[in-house]
Design a protein around this motif. Structure first.
Motif, PDB file in Angstrom:
ATOM      1  N   ASP A 177      34.487  41.146  36.900  1.00  0.00           N
ATOM      2  CA  ASP A 177      35.490  42.200  36.889  1.00  0.00           C
ATOM      3  C   ASP A 177      36.675  41.764  37.742  1.00  0.00           C
ATOM      4  O   ASP A 177      36.600  41.730  38.969  1.00  0.00           O
ATOM      5  N   ILE A 178      37.770  41.389  37.101  1.00  0.00           N
ATOM      6  CA  ILE A 178      38.951  40.968  37.844  1.00  0.00           C
ATOM      7  C   ILE A 178      40.128  41.859  37.486  1.00  0.00           C
ATOM      8  O   ILE A 178      40.242  42.374  36.380  1.00  0.00           O
ATOM      9  N   PHE A 225      34.132  39.253  44.862  1.00  0.00           N
ATOM     10  CA  PHE A 225      35.059  40.379  44.977  1.00  0.00           C
ATOM     11  C   PHE A 225      36.337  40.168  44.168  1.00  0.00           C
ATOM     12  O   PHE A 225      37.349  40.822  44.402  1.00  0.00           O
ATOM     13  N   GLY A 226      36.294  39.236  43.231  1.00  0.00           N
ATOM     14  CA  GLY A 226      37.429  39.055  42.349  1.00  0.00           C
ATOM     15  C   GLY A 226      38.026  37.663  42.405  1.00  0.00           C
ATOM     16  O   GLY A 226      37.401  36.718  42.882  1.00  0.00           O
ATOM     17  N   LYS A 238      45.153  38.350  46.002  1.00  0.00           N
ATOM     18  CA  LYS A 238      44.155  38.835  45.051  1.00  0.00           C
ATOM     19  C   LYS A 238      44.803  39.301  43.753  1.00  0.00           C
ATOM     20  O   LYS A 238      45.854  39.953  43.756  1.00  0.00           O
ATOM     21  N   VAL A 239      44.169  38.982  42.644  1.00  0.00           N
ATOM     22  CA  VAL A 239      44.610  39.489  41.341  1.00  0.00           C
ATOM     23  C   VAL A 239      44.143  40.937  41.231  1.00  0.00           C
ATOM     24  O   VAL A 239      42.940  41.217  41.224  1.00  0.00           O
ATOM     25  N   VAL A 240      45.097  41.863  41.151  1.00  0.00           N
ATOM     26  CA  VAL A 240      44.764  43.286  41.119  1.00  0.00           C
ATOM     27  C   VAL A 240      44.953  43.894  39.736  1.00  0.00           C
ATOM     28  O   VAL A 240      44.570  45.047  39.497  1.00  0.00           O
ATOM     29  N   TYR A 241      45.554  43.140  38.830  1.00  0.00           N
ATOM     30  CA  TYR A 241      45.692  43.583  37.439  1.00  0.00           C
ATOM     31  C   TYR A 241      45.760  42.329  36.583  1.00  0.00           C
ATOM     32  O   TYR A 241      46.540  41.418  36.873  1.00  0.00           O
ATOM     33  N   ALA A 242      44.936  42.268  35.535  1.00  0.00           N
ATOM     34  CA  ALA A 242      44.834  41.022  34.778  1.00  0.00           C
ATOM     35  C   ALA A 242      44.957  41.262  33.285  1.00  0.00           C
ATOM     36  O   ALA A 242      44.617  42.332  32.771  1.00  0.00           O
TER      37      ALA A 242
END
Length: 495
Positions: free
Chosen positions: A87-88, A237-238, A246-250
């Protein structure tokens, strides 16, 4: 536009969250006019201020990197390649207005859409990457910064070729200390930062997950005009870029590429020397060795400043643990005897490769390699190359085994790379937990391989390095008489 509202948040954040492989605490050195450099000096002091506040957490991150996350990351990437999902990029659910998403077979509910039976996880839009940046309420600051560069606008708006962008959200800019916001950086600096977020190809989430490094649109002259790269880390954690963003929307698939959002602005990395100096608890012995011997890769490669500039480096950086493995007798000889410093300097030269930059999944150099520049693309997933070091004619044999997202790097058939792909402005740092020593000129078996509990004998160390101490250092050479004296001293040291 005011650069203080866009770039400086970015830069100050980088100074505060330097991490092992992709350190971003140092400024990108501009080879610009003197007046530009003068302007830059004022804000460098500001964004570097306060970097020590998170030093302990930075060191913790580096400690974790040595405790095995590379192995965990590779396993996770292998799992992804086999079809299981990580889950990213799920922190943002309202990146665009519902009306901006595409309908039809590639829409959110179509057969090839994110919720259809054949679609990847993500969303689709008929907008271009550039239009998407302006349509989203999450990327207004980066969109404004981008508007000062028509060339980049054309690239992100054109449908003739695919592009990918890692766009910092507006919250990423809020991480900036207030005391740096009133200092305007040079426009050239901002342009390089913008380009560093853009990839000149199509990289949906699956392709990002299966990569260790990614080429950007920022062509670094210290790499011979080749693309500076971004480091990808996959964890429980992603997904993080350069270990901190951190990638927060992919996986927003646009009409001309892909878009992913990150929570911190990406800054091109510092020079290799600066990168290593950021972590004294890991590399203090290496820095001491360079200081005591006066060794620098630039001076060793060409003493004349008017000579050809370096176009990339591969530095195999031994940790403090690596030097400890040599044993107390070898270290006493290398660091505490006048003659030993000649051998120590030769040892350092064996850890540096000039004009060839070897990442775990890409190669910048002149030797024969896959046309794509990617490594590990052969039928069996294996790539081998012999890299010429600064130690005379001595090479380091590198074997890279790649299977889906799993990558293993071995040096001289024995020593593994503990932390891969420390991106630098002028190349890459590959961290090793054993000191590399050139093969024995006569022996092939029964020699120290980097893992012996007793370390390496001083006699063997001298035998391996003696030819280069005698012939390789011009006016700093040890004469034959001096070498004989060294051997006598070594015998006493070993007792």
């Amino acid at each position: 536009m005011r650069y203080s509202d866009t770039l400086l948040p970015f830069v100050a954040t980088a100074a505060a969250i330097v991490i092992p492989d992709e350190a971003t605490a140092n400024q990108l050195v501009l080879d610009a006019e003197q007046k530009v450099e003068k302007t830059a000096s004022s804000w460098r002091d500001h964004f570097c201020h306060g970097a020590n506040t998170l030093l302990s957490s930075i060191e913790d991150t580096l400690d974790n990197a040595f405790d095995g996350p590379e192995r965990q990351t590779n396993k996770l990437k292998g799992i992804v390649a086999e079809g299981l999902e990580i889950d990213i990029g799920s922190d943002i659910t309202d990146f665009l207005d519902p009306s901006d998403y595409a309908d039809g077979p590639h829409g959110p509910h179509g057969p090839h859409g994110p919720h259809g039976p054949h679609g990847p996880r993500g969303h689709f839009t008929n907008l271009t990457v550039y239009q998407t940046l302006h349509a989203s309420n999450h990327t207004t600051k980066f969109a404004k910064m981008l508007d000062d560069f028509p060339e980049m606008i054309d690239k992100l708006n054109s449908t003739s070729a695919n592009v990918t962008i890692f766009v910092p959200t507006d919250k990423a800019f809020e991480k900036i200390p207030d005391h740096v916001k009133n200092h305007k950086p040079p426009k050239e600096f901002v342009e390089k930062l913008v380009k560093y977020h853009i990839l000149p190809d199509f990289y949906p989430a699956g392709r990002v997950l299966s990569s260790h490094t990614l080429p950007t649109a920022f062509e670094e002259e210290h790499l011979g005009g080749r693309p500076q790269r971004i480091r990808v880390s996959v964890g429980l954690f992603g997904v993080k870029l350069n270990f901190y963003s951190k990638v927060v929307y992919a996986n927003l698939i646009t009409s001309n590429g892909a878009l992913h959002a990150v929570d911190s602005i990406l800054v091109p990395p510092p020079p290799a020397k600066r990168l290593i100096s950021l972590f004294p608890t890991k590399f203090s012995t290496l820095e001491l060795a360079a200081e005591k011997t006066g060794f620098t890769h630039h001076h060793h490669h060409h003493s004349n400043s008017s000579g050809p500039a370096l176009t990339g480096l591969t530095v195999f950086a031994p940790t403090n643990l690596a030097f400890k493995k040599l044993g107390p007798r070898a270290n006493a000889f290398l660091f505490n005897t006048p003659k030993g410093l000649h051998f120590l300097r030769a040892l350092l030269a064996y850890h540096v490769v000039a004009n060839e930059t070897l990442y775990s999944d890409a190669y910048y150099g002149h030797q024969k390699a896959p046309e794509s520049g990617e490594v590990g693309e052969s039928a069996d997933g294996h790539f081998h190359i012999d890299l010429p070091t600064l130690l005379g004619d001595k090479h380091i044999g590198v074997d890279i085994a790649r299977w889906h997202g799993f990558i293993r790097v071995k040096l001289n058939g024995r020593i593994g790379v503990a932390v891969q792909d420390g991106l630098a402005k002028d190349g890459v740092v590959q961290v090793v937990d054993s000191v590399l020593i050139p093969p024995h000129p006569r022996k092939h078996r029964g020699v120290w391989d980097g893992e012996s509990d007793e370390g390496i004998s001083v006699t063997e160390l001298i035998e391996r390095l003696e030819p280069f101490v005698q012939e390789g250092f011009e006016d700093e050479n040890a004469t034959e008489v001096e070498v004989d004296e060294v051997k006598q001293e070594d015998a006493q040291v070993e007792l």
